[in-house]
Design a protein around this motif. Sequence first.
Motif, PDB file in Angstrom:
ATOM      1  N   LEU A 136      70.944  88.772 -76.356  1.00 52.11           N
ATOM      2  CA  LEU A 136      70.118  87.561 -76.340  1.00 52.11           C
ATOM      3  C   LEU A 136      69.553  87.305 -74.944  1.00 52.11           C
ATOM      4  CD1 LEU A 136      72.121  85.124 -78.656  1.00 52.11           C
ATOM      5  CD2 LEU A 136      69.949  86.246 -79.126  1.00 52.11           C
ATOM      6  N   PHE A 137      70.352  87.565 -73.922  1.00 52.77           N
ATOM      7  CA  PHE A 137      69.892  87.334 -72.553  1.00 52.77           C
ATOM      8  C   PHE A 137      68.719  88.250 -72.204  1.00 52.77           C
ATOM      9  CE2 PHE A 137      70.007  88.285 -68.005  1.00 52.77           C
ATOM     10  CZ  PHE A 137      69.861  87.006 -67.495  1.00 52.77           C
ATOM     11  N   VAL A 138      68.877  89.544 -72.517  1.00 52.20           N
ATOM     12  CA  VAL A 138      67.817  90.520 -72.203  1.00 52.20           C
ATOM     13  C   VAL A 138      66.535  90.160 -72.959  1.00 52.20           C
ATOM     14  CG1 VAL A 138      67.126  92.942 -72.513  1.00 52.20           C
ATOM     15  CG2 VAL A 138      69.388  92.401 -71.621  1.00 52.20           C
ATOM     16  N   THR A 139      66.696  89.811 -74.239  1.00 55.09           N
ATOM     17  CA  THR A 139      65.508  89.495 -75.060  1.00 55.09           C
ATOM     18  C   THR A 139      64.813  88.232 -74.559  1.00 55.09           C
ATOM     19  OG1 THR A 139      66.706  90.403 -76.933  1.00 55.09           O
ATOM     20  CG2 THR A 139      64.711  89.195 -77.436  1.00 55.09           C
ATOM     21  N   LEU A 140      65.586  87.171 -74.339  1.00 54.96           N
ATOM     22  CA  LEU A 140      64.971  85.898 -73.938  1.00 54.96           C
ATOM     23  C   LEU A 140      64.420  85.974 -72.519  1.00 54.96           C
ATOM     24  CD1 LEU A 140      67.464  83.404 -75.609  1.00 54.96           C
ATOM     25  CD2 LEU A 140      65.220  84.124 -76.416  1.00 54.96           C
ATOM     26  N   ASP A 141      65.050  86.807 -71.673  1.00 52.78           N
ATOM     27  CA  ASP A 141      64.542  87.011 -70.319  1.00 52.78           C
ATOM     28  C   ASP A 141      63.152  87.653 -70.369  1.00 52.78           C
ATOM     29  OD1 ASP A 141      64.819  87.052 -67.429  1.00 52.78           O
ATOM     30  OD2 ASP A 141      64.903  89.237 -67.664  1.00 52.78           O
ATOM     31  N   TYR A 142      63.000  88.628 -71.273  1.00 55.18           N
ATOM     32  CA  TYR A 142      61.689  89.264 -71.424  1.00 55.18           C
ATOM     33  C   TYR A 142      60.697  88.264 -72.046  1.00 55.18           C
ATOM     34  CZ  TYR A 142      57.972  92.279 -73.108  1.00 55.18           C
ATOM     35  OH  TYR A 142      56.733  92.831 -73.349  1.00 55.18           O
ATOM     36  N   ALA A 200      60.490  85.163 -71.787  1.00 56.84           N
ATOM     37  CA  ALA A 200      60.048  84.109 -70.872  1.00 56.84           C
ATOM     38  C   ALA A 200      58.782  84.520 -70.122  1.00 56.84           C
ATOM     39  CB  ALA A 200      61.169  83.792 -69.884  1.00 56.84           C
ATOM     40  N   ARG A 201      58.524  85.830 -70.042  1.00 58.91           N
ATOM     41  CA  ARG A 201      57.378  86.326 -69.273  1.00 58.91           C
ATOM     42  C   ARG A 201      56.181  86.690 -70.159  1.00 58.91           C
ATOM     43  NH1 ARG A 201      59.485  90.982 -67.477  1.00 58.91           N
ATOM     44  NH2 ARG A 201      61.665  90.632 -67.954  1.00 58.91           N
ATOM     45  N   VAL A 202      56.307  86.430 -71.452  1.00 53.06           N
ATOM     46  CA  VAL A 202      55.234  86.816 -72.382  1.00 53.06           C
ATOM     47  C   VAL A 202      54.332  85.616 -72.663  1.00 53.06           C
ATOM     48  CG1 VAL A 202      54.766  87.595 -74.752  1.00 53.06           C
ATOM     49  CG2 VAL A 202      56.650  88.592 -73.464  1.00 53.06           C
ATOM     50  N   ASP A 203      53.037  85.893 -72.748  1.00 49.12           N
ATOM     51  CA  ASP A 203      52.080  84.844 -73.128  1.00 49.12           C
ATOM     52  C   ASP A 203      52.057  84.768 -74.664  1.00 49.12           C
ATOM     53  OD1 ASP A 203      50.020  83.106 -73.504  1.00 49.12           O
ATOM     54  OD2 ASP A 203      48.443  84.561 -73.070  1.00 49.12           O
ATOM     55  N   TRP A 204      52.708  83.751 -75.196  1.00 46.65           N
ATOM     56  CA  TRP A 204      52.878  83.654 -76.656  1.00 46.65           C
ATOM     57  C   TRP A 204      51.635  83.099 -77.355  1.00 46.65           C
ATOM     58  CZ3 TRP A 204      56.649  86.326 -78.697  1.00 46.65           C
ATOM     59  CH2 TRP A 204      57.750  86.635 -77.890  1.00 46.65           C
ATOM     60  N   THR A 243      48.654  83.565 -83.575  1.00 48.66           N
ATOM     61  CA  THR A 243      49.147  83.813 -82.215  1.00 48.66           C
ATOM     62  C   THR A 243      50.483  84.551 -82.269  1.00 48.66           C
ATOM     63  OG1 THR A 243      50.260  81.696 -82.161  1.00 48.66           O
ATOM     64  CG2 THR A 243      48.021  81.758 -81.301  1.00 48.66           C
ATOM     65  N   LEU A 244      50.825  85.109 -81.159  1.00 43.33           N
ATOM     66  CA  LEU A 244      52.062  85.896 -81.065  1.00 43.33           C
ATOM     67  C   LEU A 244      53.310  85.029 -81.271  1.00 43.33           C
ATOM     68  CD1 LEU A 244      52.934  88.801 -80.474  1.00 43.33           C
ATOM     69  CD2 LEU A 244      52.958  88.241 -78.053  1.00 43.33           C
ATOM     70  N   GLU A 257      51.151  95.274 -74.692  1.00 46.76           N
ATOM     71  CA  GLU A 257      52.143  94.196 -74.531  1.00 46.76           C
ATOM     72  C   GLU A 257      52.539  93.594 -75.869  1.00 46.76           C
ATOM     73  OE1 GLU A 257      50.918  90.637 -72.609  1.00 46.76           O
ATOM     74  OE2 GLU A 257      52.950  90.060 -72.065  1.00 46.76           O
ATOM     75  N   VAL A 258      51.563  93.439 -76.744  1.00 43.56           N
ATOM     76  CA  VAL A 258      51.828  92.843 -78.069  1.00 43.56           C
ATOM     77  C   VAL A 258      52.791  93.722 -78.863  1.00 43.56           C
ATOM     78  CG1 VAL A 258      50.787  92.216 -80.276  1.00 43.56           C
ATOM     79  CG2 VAL A 258      49.628  91.647 -78.147  1.00 43.56           C
ATOM     80  N   VAL A 259      52.472  95.002 -78.933  1.00 46.21           N
ATOM     81  CA  VAL A 259      53.325  95.926 -79.696  1.00 46.21           C
ATOM     82  C   VAL A 259      54.715  96.006 -79.075  1.00 46.21           C
ATOM     83  CG1 VAL A 259      53.598  98.320 -80.452  1.00 46.21           C
ATOM     84  CG2 VAL A 259      51.351  97.254 -80.493  1.00 46.21           C
ATOM     85  N   TYR A 260      54.741  96.082 -77.758  1.00 46.94           N
ATOM     86  CA  TYR A 260      56.037  96.176 -77.072  1.00 46.94           C
ATOM     87  C   TYR A 260      56.885  94.941 -77.347  1.00 46.94           C
ATOM     88  CZ  TYR A 260      59.404  97.335 -73.440  1.00 46.94           C
ATOM     89  OH  TYR A 260      60.560  97.645 -72.777  1.00 46.94           O
ATOM     90  N   THR A 261      56.249  93.757 -77.318  1.00 52.18           N
ATOM     91  CA  THR A 261      56.984  92.513 -77.578  1.00 52.18           C
ATOM     92  C   THR A 261      57.516  92.485 -79.010  1.00 52.18           C
ATOM     93  OG1 THR A 261      55.526  91.384 -76.039  1.00 52.18           O
ATOM     94  CG2 THR A 261      56.815  90.000 -77.502  1.00 52.18           C
TER      95      THR A 261
END
Lengths: 86, 187
Positions: free
Chosen positions: A54-60, A62-66, A3-4, B60-64
Amino acid sequence: MITLSIFLYIYLFLVVIFILFAMFVIYHVIRFSFWGLPAFLATFLFIAATVIILFVTLDYCARVDWQQPIQILPSGGLFSTQDLIK
Amino acid sequence: MYRERLYLPDHLPNEKVEFVLRRHLFVAFGEGLLFIVLFAIPVGFYYFFKILFPHLLASEVVYTLLLLSVSVYYLYILLFAYTSFIDYWLDIWVVTNERIISIEQRGLFARKFSEQQLFLLQDVSSEVHGILATLFHFGILLPSQLAQNRTPYLNRCRGLTRLLYESCNSLRPAEKIILERGSFNYL
């Protein structure tokens, strides 16, 4: 198939190492440095830039399906990206 | 305002700081240019991928994964830049009314202190080499001890003396103050 989220854990591990080193450097400045305006400004900029990154990265993040699976070696061949891009 | 707080090893009674020398800002600026280039590299790569492989960035995966990589990259470049500045800032030569103290920061985990008593100094000279050093007024300060060629202990310091005060700013005022404060005995 993994998984991601594994990359998130690697990222967080590297951030922890970064924070440890950063704290050590800042300790150096406080312990040995001669607090002038340049040292203060450099420390302020360093902390501010770190917080922004860190803020910009963690903000993004938070919206990703890990939990979405990713395939390290694509089925179409080592240099194919067709499985990676969905 | 932020006053410069000097950390002097083995502070002597009645010791007064006369002068503080650092490497010239031009030397730090050279290292700063390297970090500007390093900061610009991901931006270049971003436009490279955007123009040649736009479908990669749409995933999305690559971008992340790219975002996490770039984030770590910038954090560590920032840390190296800050460490480099601290390395510059902590390299200092302090001229007091008693001695010259050299404090060198070598990376994160090593510091080197050395000192020369002013009364042992025989002479002090400065050297400026090259176009940039001439334009920006930095060079090498060379305090020398007559005894260094006579005793084995002080002889070891001779090589260090020539290395410790390189690329420093305000050469002439420093030289003048050392000459005034030192008890020079011309034997």
